[in-house]
Write an enzyme that holds these catalytic residues in place. Structure first.
Site, PDB file in Angstrom:
ATOM      1  N   SER A   1       0.871  -1.185   0.000  1.00 52.05           N
ATOM      2  CA  SER A   1       0.000   0.000   0.000  1.00 52.05           C
ATOM      3  C   SER A   1       0.905   1.230   0.000  1.00 52.05           C
ATOM      4  O   SER A   1       0.950   1.996   0.951  1.00 52.05           O
ATOM      5  CB  SER A   1      -0.907   0.001   1.223  1.00 52.05           C
ATOM      6  OG  SER A   1      -0.153   0.093   2.410  1.00 52.05           O
TER       7      SER A   1
ATOM      8  N   HIS B   1      -3.374  -5.928   2.484  1.00 50.17           N
ATOM      9  CA  HIS B   1      -2.505  -6.982   3.018  1.00 50.17           C
ATOM     10  C   HIS B   1      -3.212  -8.317   3.218  1.00 50.17           C
ATOM     11  O   HIS B   1      -2.607  -9.260   3.724  1.00 50.17           O
ATOM     12  CB  HIS B   1      -1.890  -6.539   4.354  1.00 50.17           C
ATOM     13  CG  HIS B   1      -0.939  -5.393   4.212  1.00 50.17           C
ATOM     14  ND1 HIS B   1      -0.420  -4.721   5.275  1.00 50.17           N
ATOM     15  CD2 HIS B   1      -0.410  -4.810   3.100  1.00 50.17           C
ATOM     16  CE1 HIS B   1       0.392  -3.767   4.846  1.00 50.17           C
ATOM     17  NE2 HIS B   1       0.408  -3.794   3.529  1.00 50.17           N
TER      18      HIS B   1
ATOM     19  N   GLU C   1      -4.578  -2.518   9.268  1.00 50.85           N
ATOM     20  CA  GLU C   1      -3.889  -3.130  10.417  1.00 50.85           C
ATOM     21  C   GLU C   1      -4.571  -2.816  11.736  1.00 50.85           C
ATOM     22  O   GLU C   1      -4.840  -1.653  12.035  1.00 50.85           O
ATOM     23  CB  GLU C   1      -2.438  -2.615  10.487  1.00 50.85           C
ATOM     24  CG  GLU C   1      -1.634  -2.959   9.255  1.00 50.85           C
ATOM     25  CD  GLU C   1      -0.324  -2.179   9.172  1.00 50.85           C
ATOM     26  OE1 GLU C   1       0.223  -1.810  10.218  1.00 50.85           O
ATOM     27  OE2 GLU C   1       0.116  -1.940   8.033  1.00 50.85           O
TER      28      GLU C   1
ATOM     29  N   GLU D   1       1.519  -9.414   6.972  1.00 53.42           N
ATOM     30  CA  GLU D   1       2.372  -9.020   8.098  1.00 53.42           C
ATOM     31  C   GLU D   1       2.213  -9.953   9.296  1.00 53.42           C
ATOM     32  O   GLU D   1       2.624  -9.628  10.409  1.00 53.42           O
ATOM     33  CB  GLU D   1       2.097  -7.567   8.478  1.00 53.42           C
ATOM     34  CG  GLU D   1       2.488  -6.625   7.338  1.00 53.42           C
ATOM     35  CD  GLU D   1       2.316  -5.155   7.640  1.00 53.42           C
ATOM     36  OE1 GLU D   1       1.644  -4.812   8.633  1.00 53.42           O
ATOM     37  OE2 GLU D   1       2.852  -4.341   6.873  1.00 53.42           O
TER      38      GLU D   1
ATOM     39  N   GLU E   1      -3.081   5.527  12.426  1.00 48.06           N
ATOM     40  CA  GLU E   1      -2.185   5.862  11.312  1.00 48.06           C
ATOM     41  C   GLU E   1      -2.994   6.027  10.026  1.00 48.06           C
ATOM     42  O   GLU E   1      -3.925   5.255   9.785  1.00 48.06           O
ATOM     43  CB  GLU E   1      -1.171   4.714  11.171  1.00 48.06           C
ATOM     44  CG  GLU E   1      -0.166   4.882  10.041  1.00 48.06           C
ATOM     45  CD  GLU E   1       0.741   3.650   9.935  1.00 48.06           C
ATOM     46  OE1 GLU E   1       0.969   2.968  10.964  1.00 48.06           O
ATOM     47  OE2 GLU E   1       1.190   3.363   8.817  1.00 48.06           O
TER      48      GLU E   1
ATOM     49  N   ASP F   1       1.777   8.229   7.529  1.00 44.24           N
ATOM     50  CA  ASP F   1       2.652   7.281   6.801  1.00 44.24           C
ATOM     51  C   ASP F   1       2.642   7.690   5.337  1.00 44.24           C
ATOM     52  O   ASP F   1       3.533   8.402   4.870  1.00 44.24           O
ATOM     53  CB  ASP F   1       2.146   5.853   7.027  1.00 44.24           C
ATOM     54  CG  ASP F   1       2.795   4.833   6.102  1.00 44.24           C
ATOM     55  OD1 ASP F   1       3.828   5.159   5.490  1.00 44.24           O
ATOM     56  OD2 ASP F   1       2.262   3.705   5.959  1.00 44.24           O
TER      57      ASP F   1
ATOM     58  N   HIS G   1       8.626  -1.396   9.517  1.00 42.64           N
ATOM     59  CA  HIS G   1       8.885  -2.354   8.440  1.00 42.64           C
ATOM     60  C   HIS G   1       8.036  -2.004   7.216  1.00 42.64           C
ATOM     61  O   HIS G   1       7.280  -1.032   7.239  1.00 42.64           O
ATOM     62  CB  HIS G   1       8.522  -3.768   8.916  1.00 42.64           C
ATOM     63  CG  HIS G   1       7.037  -3.935   9.183  1.00 42.64           C
ATOM     64  ND1 HIS G   1       6.420  -5.153   9.321  1.00 42.64           N
ATOM     65  CD2 HIS G   1       6.040  -3.009   9.315  1.00 42.64           C
ATOM     66  CE1 HIS G   1       5.130  -4.988   9.518  1.00 42.64           C
ATOM     67  NE2 HIS G   1       4.877  -3.707   9.529  1.00 42.64           N
TER      68      HIS G   1
ATOM     69  N   LYS H   1       7.056  -0.547  14.649  1.00 43.10           N
ATOM     70  CA  LYS H   1       5.952  -1.298  14.043  1.00 43.10           C
ATOM     71  C   LYS H   1       6.577  -2.318  13.114  1.00 43.10           C
ATOM     72  O   LYS H   1       7.164  -1.947  12.099  1.00 43.10           O
ATOM     73  CB  LYS H   1       5.045  -0.330  13.273  1.00 43.10           C
ATOM     74  CG  LYS H   1       3.847  -1.012  12.649  1.00 43.10           C
ATOM     75  CD  LYS H   1       2.913  -0.017  12.001  1.00 43.10           C
ATOM     76  CE  LYS H   1       3.014  -0.093  10.505  1.00 43.10           C
ATOM     77  NZ  LYS H   1       1.793   0.367   9.806  1.00 43.10           N
TER      78      LYS H   1
END
Ligand code: PGA
Ligand code: ZN
Length: 431
Positions: free
Chosen positions: A48, A161, A170, A211, A294, A321, A374, A397
């Site tokens: 992403s 993801h 997430e 992840e 985030e 981000d 990461h 993270k």
């Protein structure tokens, strides 16, 4: 003569194409110094990705890895960069990184590839640390580097993801119950296993996303948040007191530019305005022990970000981000506008170690927090664990407590904590 002897000068640079955790190729680079010290780094890769990230050079040759090969980036290292940087002092990271930027010559590092540049930049830092006979975190952070981060541990995956019905990317647990990393990661692991039991009991899938978090088909983000609270309690911890919750919404992935709405396309198909998204988050702050959100809004929705920060920025960490892409200029724009109060730090979004350090400095000097991160496509490279301690970020993270490419970072932090033998600290960033 320079401060260092010639022993710290680069004698050889070699790169090769290796595999990332999704089974796609990525760049690995090795830098060797005259005195024999060697450093290796492997470059991660996002799914992403933000619109304003530095350019990841892919071959586009459909005959290899469906066009995702990185032989051009590898060749740029082995030919152009190896020649141009021979004799450079590995202890002078700033000069080396400036040279990398100059050799590429483009704004977005699209000529040689940010993946090529970062591989060399990081491998050089590793070689310099080896030359100095120091762990990387001490080489980068100096003698005062002793703060271990609180981990933001991703236990439910959605968005880009996972092939499930969750729009948010997430759902993370944030263990801050102990003053050691060792105990906090144990707490995360126990919650992760309790969550698995709950999912199994409900007949939900326990397959993993990119992840390492579970990727069940849930109705909406609220259901995922409820599951996390239950799992934290089941594991014997107090939600909010011992373990909190963090989100990476990755809202750019479901923002519809035409309508200006956030459309929950993987689940209910409901559409929310920026203000409605802000209200949704605001309501969750009353209901859940939520400490960090985030990319709650799109990377171009500056007005929305201002509103979000005005409304709830004093109560919760708001992390940029895709919004900031580890880019000093984007961050400065955000600080000026009053958007967010923290930055996610991903080395490959900007392409060199020095630029990453500059961005983090800018954040810290403006009271923005930093979270070292990461990418969803990772390798067993552990540079970010050292970076988090070196910078005293206080947060990292790096995914779930399973899958080797994620645990490699946690295990490195456990090594660092052990190495510091009682001299390390952990601070709860959320009190
Ligand atoms: P990415 O996801 O590496 O796929 O961009 C991580 C994130 O968005 O934080
Ligand atoms: Zn993100």
């Amino acid at each position: 003569m320079s401060m260092s002897s010639k022993q710290s000068h680069i004698s050889k640079i070699q790169a090769f194409e290796c595999l990332d955790s999704r089974g796609y190729p990525t760049v690995a680079a090795t830098v060797e110094l005259v005195g024999g010290a060697i450093g290796t780094a492997m470059v991660p890769s996002g799914a992403s990705t933000g619109e304003y990230e530095a350019h990841e050079l892919r071959d586009g040759d459909p005959q290899r890895y469906f066009g995702k090969g990185v032989l051009k980036a590898v060749d740029n290292i082995n030919s152009k960069l190896a020649t141009a940087l021979a004799g450079y002092d590995a202890l002078d990271q700033g000069t080396l990184d400036r040279k990398l930027i100059e050799l590429d010559g483009s704004q977005t590092k699209s000529n040689l590839g940010a993946n090529a540049l970062l591989g060399v930049s990081l491998a050089t830092a590793h070689a310099a640390a080896a030359y100095r006979k120091m762990p990387l975190f001490q080489y980068l952070g100096g003698i005062n580097a002793h703060k271990l981060p609180v981990p933001l541990v991703n236990v439910i995956n959605g968005g880009a993801h996972a092939a499930n019905s969750l729009d948010f990317q997430e759902f993370m647990i944030v263990p801050h119950t102990s003053s050691t990393f060792f105990e906090n990661i144990r707490a995360a692991s126990e919650v992760f296993h309790c969550l698995k039991k709950i999912l199994l009991k409900k007949g939900l899938a326990v397959g993993l996303g990119d992840e390492g978090g579970f990727a069940p088909d849930l109705k909406n983000p609220g259901e995922a948040l409820d599951l996390l609270v239950t799992a934290i309690s089941d594991a014997g911890y107090d939600p909010g007191e011992d373990i909190s919750i963090a989100l990476d919404v990755a809202a750019s992935e479901f923002y519809d530019e035409k309508s200006g709405k956030y459309v929950f396309k993987k689940s209910s198909k409901e559409a929310f305005s920026s203000a409605e998204m802000v209200s949704l988050y605001q309501s969750w702050l009353q209901k859940y022990p939520l400490v960090s959100i985030e990319d709650g809004l799109d990377e171009n929705d500056w007005d929305g970000w201002k509103l979000l920060t005005e409304k709830i920025g004093s109560e919760v960490q708001l992390v940029g981000d895709d919004l900031f892409v580890t880019n000093r200029t984007r961050l400065a724009q955000g600080i000026e506008a009053g958007a967010a109060n923290a930055i996610l730090v991903k080395l490959n979004q900007i392409g060199t170690l020095s630029e990453t350090l500059e961005t983090v400095n800018l954040a810290h000097s403006n009271y923005y927090r930093s979270i070292i991160s990461h990418r969803s496509g990772e390798t067993e490279d552990t540079t970010i664990a050292d970076l988090a301690v070196a910078l005293g970020s206080g947060q990292i993270k790096t995914g779930s407590v399973c899958r080797g490419e994620r645990t490699a970072k946690y295990n490195r932090l456990l090594w660092i904590e052990t190495y510091l033998a009682g001299a390390s600290i952990v601070e709860n960033p959320f009190i």
